[in-house]
Design a protein around this motif. Structure first.
Motif: not given
Length: 285
Positions: A202, A235-237
């Motif tokens: 990410p 992706g968590g970003l």
């Protein structure tokens, strides 16, 4: 299954490789139901019988602590024995224990020495870690050029974190041949960011989103910027600046990015179905 039957036959006769194989079959559900407790026992037996690979597998389970009570001292001893017997993964794992002081006295010098041994043997993760040690001067003399030399090798070996570090170093002028032109540095940096993004990193996806949003080193492309941003968010970003950029785009550009993401999901579904032997044309239950 014949493989399991053969493994059992030879394991009961005391063959260490067969014991180790049984452990791997139980751990991975290969021909048998997954049973991590059974895998642990076979790894123990194989390790006691001298199977070096089993020592590393057993050490991994002892460090994880999910199946058996965590025992870092025992894991460190197993890894030391495996390293002494030439196992390729043991030096990196043992080096991390020395760096963190787990199961052994903390020693940055010993950890760096083990990491260098693994790095020189071609372990890309160890090469990346050694690059970090040189960058920070931990256990070694601080040396920026040397750190990027190892990041370069790790990047070529497929380590995504190293690919990002090397890309950022190129943009700052710390990595690569000092004689490289600014244009070549940017091109090379984008190349490594794409490699890391293709692997699903990410951070690389976020950097590429900014690059396409600004036309930095790549064509100005709001659709690709949105596409990479959405992948990075998944992706968590998150990124508030890119959120604002995407929200200001025409609806058709946002939809085009969503269509591209949908193609990714369909491709991943087809690949997963093929790996599982399922007809991708049939609806999943």
């Amino acid at each position: 299954p014949r493989a399991f039957d053969l493994a059992i036959t030879f394991a009961t006769r005391g063959a260490a490789p067969a014991m180790r194989l049984l452990g791997q079959m139980y751990a991975g559900g290969l021909g048998v139901d997954t049973d991590h407790t059974e895998a642990l026992e076979w790894f123990r037996l194989a390790s006691d019988a001298g199977a070096v690979e089993a020592k590393v597998l057993l050490a991994t389970m002892l460090l994880d602590g999910a199946v058996v009570e965590r025992d870092e001292d025992a894991a460190a001893m197993l890894l030391q024995t495996a390293r002494d017997n030439g196992h390729v993964s043991a030096p990196h794992m043992l080096g991390m224990l020395h760096l963190e002081g787990r199961g052994v006295l903390r020693s940055l010098t010993n950890g760096a020495d083990l990491m260098r041994y693994a790095a020189e043997a071609g372990d890309a993760t160890a090469q990346y870690t050694l690059g970090i040690l040189y960058s920070e001067g931990a256990g070694v003399r601080q040396d920026t050029r040397e750190s990027f030399r190892w990041f370069d090798q790790a990047a070529r070996g497929g380590n995504t974190e190293a690919q990002i570090e090397f890309a950022l170093g190129l943009l700052r002028g710390d990595a690569g041949d000092p004689a490289l032109s600014e244009e070549r540095r940017v091109d090379d940096a984008i190349f490594w960011l794409r490699r890391a993004a293709e692997a699903g990193n990410p951070v690389a996806e976020n950097r590429l989103a900014h690059a396409h949003a600004q036309g930095f080193g790549v064509p100005l492309d709001p659709v690709l910027a949105t596409y990479y941003h959405q992948r990075a968010v998944a992706g968590g970003l998150p990124d508030a600046r890119l959120d604002a950029f995407v929200n200001g785009l025409p609806e058709e550009q946002r939809q085009a990015a969503q269509a591209r993401l949908a193609q990714d999901r369909e491709r991943e579904r087809a690949q997963a179905s093929a790996a599982a032997g399922i007809d991708a044309e049939q609806p999943l239950p």
